[in-house]
Design a protein around this motif. Sequence first.
Motif, PDB file in Angstrom:
ATOM      1  N   GLN A 113       1.809   2.086  -3.279  1.00  0.00           N
ATOM      2  CA  GLN A 113       0.592   2.743  -4.179  1.00  0.00           C
ATOM      3  C   GLN A 113       0.345   4.120  -3.772  1.00  0.00           C
ATOM      4  O   GLN A 113       0.125   4.825  -4.554  1.00  0.00           O
ATOM      5  N   TYR A 114       0.342   4.379  -2.332  1.00  0.00           N
ATOM      6  CA  TYR A 114      -0.183   5.876  -1.875  1.00  0.00           C
ATOM      7  C   TYR A 114       0.739   6.435  -1.286  1.00  0.00           C
ATOM      8  O   TYR A 114       0.582   7.625  -0.949  1.00  0.00           O
ATOM      9  N   GLY A 115       2.272   6.159  -1.365  1.00  0.00           N
ATOM     10  CA  GLY A 115       3.230   6.853  -0.732  1.00  0.00           C
ATOM     11  C   GLY A 115       3.614   6.717   0.437  1.00  0.00           C
ATOM     12  O   GLY A 115       2.962   6.269   1.198  1.00  0.00           O
ATOM     13  N   ILE A 135       1.648   7.484   4.177  1.00  0.00           N
ATOM     14  CA  ILE A 135       0.501   6.910   4.894  1.00  0.00           C
ATOM     15  C   ILE A 135       1.111   5.813   5.981  1.00  0.00           C
ATOM     16  O   ILE A 135       0.600   5.605   6.734  1.00  0.00           O
ATOM     17  N   LEU A 148       0.744  -1.222  -0.007  1.00  0.00           N
ATOM     18  CA  LEU A 148       0.065  -0.067   0.198  1.00  0.00           C
ATOM     19  C   LEU A 148       0.857   1.238   0.057  1.00  0.00           C
ATOM     20  O   LEU A 148       0.564   2.240  -0.530  1.00  0.00           O
TER      21      LEU A 148
END
Lengths: 492, 234
Positions: free
Chosen positions: A215-217, A220, A212
């Motif tokens: 995908q989100y940087g 997070i 994740l």
Amino acid sequence: MQQHTYHDGDPQDQLPKPDDFFSWPQDAAHKHEWKESASRWAVLRKAYPNHPATWFQGANAHMEAGELNKAENLLVFCREQFPNHPNSLIFSATLAMHRHKWDMAKKYLAVARERHSDNLQTWLNSAECAEKNDNIDQAVAFYESACHCTPSQATPFIQYAELFMRTERWEEALIRWEIVREHFPKITAGFTRAADASLKLGRPMEARKLLLTHQYGTDILNTEHPPQSLPSQKNTYTDTVNFLELIWTKAAFNLRSEVNRNYLSYGWWVLEPLLHMAVFYVVFGHLMQRGGENFPIFLLTGLIPWMWFMKSVSSSSSSILSGQNLMLQVGLPSSIFPLIGILQASMKQVPIFALLCVFVWSQGYSPGSHWWALIPVIIVQTLLTISFSCTVAAIIPFARDLTYLVPTGLTFLMFLSGIFYDYRTISADWQELFLMNPIAFLLKCYREIFIDQIVPDLHTLLLWGLGSGAACLLILLAYKHLRYVYPRIVME
Amino acid sequence: MEPLISLHNVGVHYKRSGNVFRRRSFFEALKSITLDIFPGETLGIIGKNGAGKSTLLRLISGVIKPDTGKIINRGASVSLLALQVGFDPNLSGRDNAILSGMLQGHSRFDVEEKLDEIHEYSELGDFFNEPVRTYSTGMRARLGFSVSIIISPDILLVDEVLSVGDLQFRQKAERSMVRRFQSKQTVVLISHSHHQIARLCDRVILLENGTNVLEGLPRNVIDIYTKSHSAAAR
């Protein structure tokens, strides 16, 4: 490929740049067509005999194609022609490794490390050779040097981490992948291969986190500023305070919403009882000649308290059914729904009661100490309204048909409560029974205070107050008991 | 690790029909569910429509009690991430945010302290003080999500919420949810998007006809479910 004309015997300085042609054999190499690639390098060697790449890459293509002797021939030439070129040693070592001549490979690589310590391939090949000889510690040391040699290139960092993956040293692999992510956050392998290592270690949550993050940087994962949630409030006191506050806010907001919907906004709060009064005044006062000298004041002192009760009951009667979405979404206790309806109706009555007092005063019925009795009367009416409205609201979800009976029942009660007639006008035999109706008794109290200017029967009032209070407690206990029953009932 | 919440052979049935003139009949929404929810995990629940997913969330959140079996909650406070809870179209975005936050179990003071954050997150600008009836569907969804994400409780039950607003806001919403998932929060997620379940969950449960028929790593459960589905379709 870009088209060029080429003639045998042309001097090299008249040829196009060699790099323009190199993609031709490289295309074949990318497709793993090694023999084709080798033959294309052979063509280019004729055109560019002094360019080292044509020799070294040709040798490499032969090695990949398994033509080790051909590769050897080219490399012998290379070592003579380009003795100082690092690839002379590196490719010779590679060939030796293909032939499993490890000592020879090590010898070439040792010389390469001595002469070309700034060459990345020297270290990578040294590490590969060490790994193939099961000397992992030495391979680690060579990868360390490779990373220091070219810190801006991802390849040594990735191959270093892959070494630990191949040797199933997952914890060390995770550390190396973390370094890859630090230096090269855009490289997918830093996340995906680390996730693979985490899975091998039996840490699926960590693996998911890595994927994740990719995908989100990375932010997070930032635990310094996690999404802030409000503190969960879990004790009886705060629960009760929140419960009461919610009833108050919801009722107030419902009123605001109601006001926003209408042109006359707050005006309706006063207009509505006045219109009711006008209707009763016309019908009973004029058409039926039932009113007396003070009929408007008599009517208002009965009608306004009655409307408070009536509106509370009608707005709360189906409140549990209409609040089912909230109940199912946030698990609100079902008693909140009738209580909001009652409070909403009560809040609307406050200015009307104030106007009633002003009106009564303006008609010559001055306030006096007997007006204090309004307080217990209002308290008893509040308790009575809560117990009655909550009981009706509690029953209706079990027998929805009763919804149809509520308006009829209220009309019946209205006629039995002496709103537009004086209870003293009915037969004396029935008066006692008539006043057993608590609404009729309360209206009598209001009129005694406002019109007769006396203190009402406080003893009976107390009894009604105690009875209503007990009923309130019982019905609220019943709601608590039925808390988990209502969500099921409303769904069915 | 001790589970936060355990369900043992839990069953729920609803009345399907029946009145004084007709015999009652019941519908078994959940037959026998046994399940543990561990701290910090993201548990996915998949299954066809009517498999009992929403009923299961209602059970876990404590909105309803089971008819059979038992639920053991070891002190966890659980709430359904409810979007646009109690929204009144005639009230402003601000009022609705206050109300929605309070309905989700917080004090007015706490919610009011978070109002600026909700306002900023929702990207509603001056519309925040306008009645919600003037909002577009996307704006409403943005407000609802902003309230829920900012004031939601520690343990989240999420039922198909990751598809709110326009594309840009959806990405932001998903990102916020993922951040929540990454914290030490326990999450139970229902989604028809298997891709989403596979990416976000540590463990997945497949519900069929009110029973948990399969449990395991997301990819394995989803693969088996997809294969059995396509086999059934043939």
